[in-house]
Design a protein around this motif. Structure first.
Motif, mmCIF file in Angstrom:
data_model
loop_
_atom_site.group_PDB
_atom_site.id
_atom_site.type_symbol
_atom_site.label_atom_id
_atom_site.label_comp_id
_atom_site.label_asym_id
_atom_site.label_seq_id
_atom_site.Cartn_x
_atom_site.Cartn_y
_atom_site.Cartn_z
ATOM 1 N N SER B 129 0.805 -1.225 0.000
ATOM 2 C CA SER B 129 0.000 0.000 0.000
ATOM 3 C C SER B 129 0.836 1.272 0.000
ATOM 4 C CB SER B 129 -0.937 -0.002 1.199
ATOM 5 O OG SER B 129 -0.192 -0.057 2.390
ATOM 6 N N THR B 193 -8.790 9.366 8.058
ATOM 7 C CA THR B 193 -8.187 8.166 7.462
ATOM 8 C C THR B 193 -8.929 7.680 6.221
ATOM 9 O OG1 THR B 193 -7.501 5.901 7.942
ATOM 10 C CG2 THR B 193 -9.387 6.705 9.133
ATOM 11 N N ALA B 194 -10.166 8.153 6.018
ATOM 12 C CA ALA B 194 -10.889 7.800 4.800
ATOM 13 C C ALA B 194 -11.132 9.024 3.925
ATOM 14 C CB ALA B 194 -12.211 7.127 5.148
ATOM 15 N N GLY B 196 -9.445 10.496 1.707
ATOM 16 C CA GLY B 196 -9.030 10.438 0.310
ATOM 17 C C GLY B 196 -9.566 9.227 -0.438
ATOM 18 N N THR B 197 -10.463 8.467 0.197
ATOM 19 C CA THR B 197 -10.977 7.247 -0.438
ATOM 20 C C THR B 197 -11.600 7.584 -1.795
ATOM 21 O OG1 THR B 197 -11.367 6.270 1.723
ATOM 22 C CG2 THR B 197 -12.529 5.265 -0.127
ATOM 23 N N GLY B 198 -11.224 6.821 -2.803
ATOM 24 C CA GLY B 198 -11.755 7.037 -4.152
ATOM 25 C C GLY B 198 -11.064 8.153 -4.908
ATOM 26 N N CYS B 199 -10.003 8.715 -4.332
ATOM 27 C CA CYS B 199 -9.329 9.856 -4.966
ATOM 28 C C CYS B 199 -7.854 9.568 -5.228
ATOM 29 C CB CYS B 199 -9.363 11.082 -4.056
ATOM 30 S SG CYS B 199 -10.993 11.625 -3.585
ATOM 31 N N ILE B 224 -1.785 6.836 1.553
ATOM 32 C CA ILE B 224 -2.724 5.729 1.815
ATOM 33 C C ILE B 224 -3.313 5.839 3.217
ATOM 34 C CG2 ILE B 224 -0.859 4.156 2.545
ATOM 35 C CD1 ILE B 224 -3.973 3.025 0.652
ATOM 36 N N GLU B 225 -2.583 6.448 4.138
ATOM 37 C CA GLU B 225 -3.112 6.618 5.501
ATOM 38 C C GLU B 225 -4.260 7.628 5.524
ATOM 39 O OE1 GLU B 225 -1.334 3.739 6.260
ATOM 40 O OE2 GLU B 225 0.264 5.069 5.608
ATOM 41 N N GLY B 227 -6.407 7.387 3.051
ATOM 42 C CA GLY B 227 -7.408 6.649 2.279
ATOM 43 C C GLY B 227 -7.242 6.696 0.767
ATOM 44 N N ARG B 229 -5.338 5.990 -2.732
ATOM 45 C CA ARG B 229 -4.355 4.979 -3.156
ATOM 46 C C ARG B 229 -3.100 5.620 -3.706
ATOM 47 N NH1 ARG B 229 -7.291 0.454 -6.701
ATOM 48 N NH2 ARG B 229 -5.346 -0.655 -6.419
ATOM 49 N N SER B 293 -4.986 5.070 15.133
ATOM 50 C CA SER B 293 -5.219 5.351 13.713
ATOM 51 C C SER B 293 -4.336 6.543 13.365
ATOM 52 C CB SER B 293 -6.693 5.698 13.485
ATOM 53 O OG SER B 293 -6.840 6.317 12.223
ATOM 54 N N GLN B 295 -4.943 9.054 11.868
ATOM 55 C CA GLN B 295 -5.651 10.339 11.970
ATOM 56 C C GLN B 295 -5.676 10.875 13.403
ATOM 57 O OE1 GLN B 295 -9.690 9.565 10.710
ATOM 58 N NE2 GLN B 295 -10.190 8.384 12.534
#
Lengths: 201, 467
Positions: B129, B193-194, B196-199, B224-225, B227, B229, B293, B295
């Protein structure tokens, strides 16, 4: 890959947020060179004490949840490491469907490569469905119709059509990509002209 | 239409696109290591497939290798089998490998850039990751699972859907003692922590441009921390100078042509970002994590949160759980947290500049007597460079152990780990429960902050040790 069509099971509710892949399967089990056999170590530090004895209070150690095929859990499930050992461990334990309000991207993709269906629902619906775990009652998941059926209720969920097709048919996506070998080849030839340093070995 | 840097790299690598937006993306660079590749090779063999472009994959053993004397090999049988399996697979399929005795061996995300394997404008993937590290070079770099490793080996492509564009601007100048590690910890604390998910995140702004190549790697590494990738930065002269003359960098006329192409890798004015966040560098001060976490950040001047002030029940429960695991009372001052261990290393902070930063603080000072401290260089070449500069002596004189390169206590897969309830100031990237050993307690910090903690015996402000 194993197909996913439909499923009926008493769900297990694990109400923790940000469950990371280290928690799903800790590093000492990543030394394997196989995909199988990881189920007994799923959620290892939550399931076993320091002497390796089962913690009787942990939900997956209790009946009927130890035979559950559906995991309901908190948001951002599967964050952290890219280890595919996480879905392998879930699958080996018998979990083939996860319900959460969100997933980490790499984990989410990894599920589809292993015949596991990760469903996204909003938090209110998750609370509602988690009651079926508390009451030890079965719920049904039908992928073709994109529906979860619980009691006299049902709820629809969204899923990418291509990912749905791969799960329903158990498709090998490497075989699908290899069908495009000619396109890959012409792309490689294009690179050799435009960015010759890529192949400059 | 104006395009972002991510859009441009994406478009440049499209082999095929289905009507639903699912794309087949060409992969220029593939890094593999011993932990997430054995099942991929087994899959190839089971279906009688070959590796399509062996020269575009580079292998190195890092996660499982011992960081103590290697002359007797690996004593842990399972680790040994995994490392030997990587060697056998590379031999069978014709893939270049830096073995355990090669001085180029190191953490995959340190080795790739060091060799010039990492290049701007490329798509780089690895079954890890923290692959986002390579985004510092203006490449689209992201972690993948083992099934995808197998897909890349067999087809040199990946099936992908386009992510959203997220820009994080950091402007201004960092105060003395504040580093890119503090910047990324602050960012993760801000977006969550999420977040950036999907970005795909592009880091921009004059502070980012002012950072060295290695400092940029620290920022992209921890994307990745948050979120996302992948995290990337527009490449510039610093990147080209870093790459020039590296073993796998282009040479001669090809180099000139490459630089010409690389110089056009930027986000066009007016390009669209789905999300945007801005930070002011002057406001960033040294950061530490208090919880489980990434964050869970506070400044070194701050205190651990109190769950009773949290109204959201899920968040309250989460804080309580983290405090219990971390063995901390609400409202404890960061500087009052006593530590047992210090770990300097990892793909986040195991490069030469990180070691220099820590050594600068430790020079002519001793670690606290109760603290066990170790430095694990990111690669054999980093270790060699540090020894040429005499940094090893500074660390050893301070009471640190000077180890062989690898991932080590960042994930504790080898013998380097925390015991239950041991507390560590660590320059790594994850403070998850059990990450550095079952029951172990991790506080993420910069290399300078880790050095300060070693001297004081508790989390401390690196600024008081600045000369």
């Amino acid at each position: 890959m194993q197909k996913f069509i439909s499923l009926k099971s008493i769900p297990t509710y694990l109400p923790l947020v940000n469950i990371d892949t280290d928690m799903i399967i800790p590093k000492q089990f990543l030394k394997t060179i196989k995909r199988t056999g990881l189920g007994k170590n799923l959620f290892f530090e939550l399931r076993y004490d320091e002497k390796g004895k089962e913690i009787p209070d942990f939900i997956l150690n209790k009946k009927p949840f130890c035979n559950s095929n559906i995991l309901i859990t908190g948001k951002n499930f599967g964050c952290g490491s890219s280890r595919e050992h996480a879905p392998w461990a879930l699958l080996d334990f018998g979990i083939t469907c996860i319900i959460s309000s969100s997933y980490a991207d790499i984990f989410y993709n990894n599920c589809f490569k292993n015949g596991i269906l990760p469903i996204v629902l909003n938090e209110d619906k998750i609370k509602e469905i988690s009651e079926y775990s508390n009451r030890k009652e079965e719920i049904s998941v039908n992928l073709a119709d994109q529906k979860i059926i619980y009691g006299n209720n049902e709820i629809s969920f969204e899923i990418d059509p291509f990912k749905k097709k791969c799960l329903l048919e158990g498709l090998d996506d490497i075989a699908l990509s290899l069908e495009k070998s000619e396109k890959i080849k012409s792309f490689e030839n294009k690179i050799k002209n435009q960015r010759p340093w890529i192949f400059n070995d | 239409m104006p395009h972002t840097l991510y859009d441009k790299i994406w478009n440049d690598h499209l082999v095929h696109e289905q009507d639903d937006g699912t794309a087949l993306l060409f992969v220029d660079r593939h890094l593999i290591h011993e932990v997430t590749s054995p099942q991929a090779f087994e899959g190839l063999r089971n279906s009688n497939r070959t590796v399509r472009q062996p020269s575009l994959t580079l292998a190195v053993a890092d996660h499982n290798v011992p960081t103590t004397d290697r002359s007797k090999g690996i004593s842990d049988q399972e680790s040994k089998i995994q490392v030997e399996t990587l060697e056998a697979n590379c031999k069978e399929f014709g893939i270049k490998l830096f073995g355990m005795d090669d001085k180029r061996q190191g953490i995959v995300h340190v080795t790739g850039p060091e060799q010039g394997f990492t290049q701007p404008g490329t798509v780089i993937v690895c079954g890890d990751s923290h692959t986002a590290t390579h985004g510092a070079f203006g490449s689209l770099a992201f972690g993948i699972g083992t099934s995808e490793v197998e897909h890349v080996l067999a087809t040199q492509t990946l099936v992908q859907k386009k992510a959203k564009n997220f820009r994080i601007n950091v402007n201004g100048k960092l105060p003395l003692g504040v580093t890119s590690k503090d910047v990324i910890l602050q960012i993760i604390g801000k977006i969550g922590t999420a977040g950036g998910t999907g970005c795909v995140i592009e880091y921009a702004g004059d502070l980012i441009r002012s950072l060295s190549v290695e400092q940029r790697m620290t920022i992209c590494n921890m994307t990745i921390e948050g979120g996302a990738r992948a995290g990337l930065i527009e490449p510039d002269e610093k990147i080209f100078n870093y790459l020039k003359g590296r073993p796998m960098s282009p040479k001669g006329e090809t180099w000139d042509k490459a630089v010409e192409v690389w110089s056009n890798l930027n986000s066009d004015n007016g390009s669209h970002f789905d999300k945007e966040v801005s930070l002011t560098a002057e406001e960033i001060i040294p950061m530490v994590t208090w919880g489980t976490s990434p964050q869970d950040v506070i400044t070194i001047e701050g205190k651990v949160p109190n769950p009773n002030t949290e109204k959201d029940l899920d968040k309250k429960n989460s804080i309580e759980r983290s405090l219990k695991y971390m063995g901390l009372k609400p409202d404890t001052l960061a500087k009052d947290i006593k530590i047992d261990k210090v770990f300097i290393g990892s793909c986040t902070n195991g490069r030469i500049e990180d070691l220099r930063e820590a050594a600068k603080i430790l020079k002519n000072k001793k670690k606290a007597s109760h603290v066990h401290a170790m430095v694990v260089p990111g690669s054999g070449l980093v270790k060699q460079q540090a020894e040429q500069e005499g940094l090893d002596k500074i660390f050893i004189n301070s009471g640190f152990e000077w180890r062989e390169p690898g991932c080590s206590m960042c994930l504790a897969m080898n013998a380097d780990k925390l015991k239950p309830e041991e507390r560590c100031a660590s320059t790594s990237n994850r403070n998850f429960e059990g990450r550095q050993g079952r029951g172990g307690r991790t506080h993420l910090v910069s290399p300078g902050m880790a050095a300060a903690a070693a001297i004081s015996g508790n989390l401390d402000d690196v600024r008081k040790y600045q000369n």
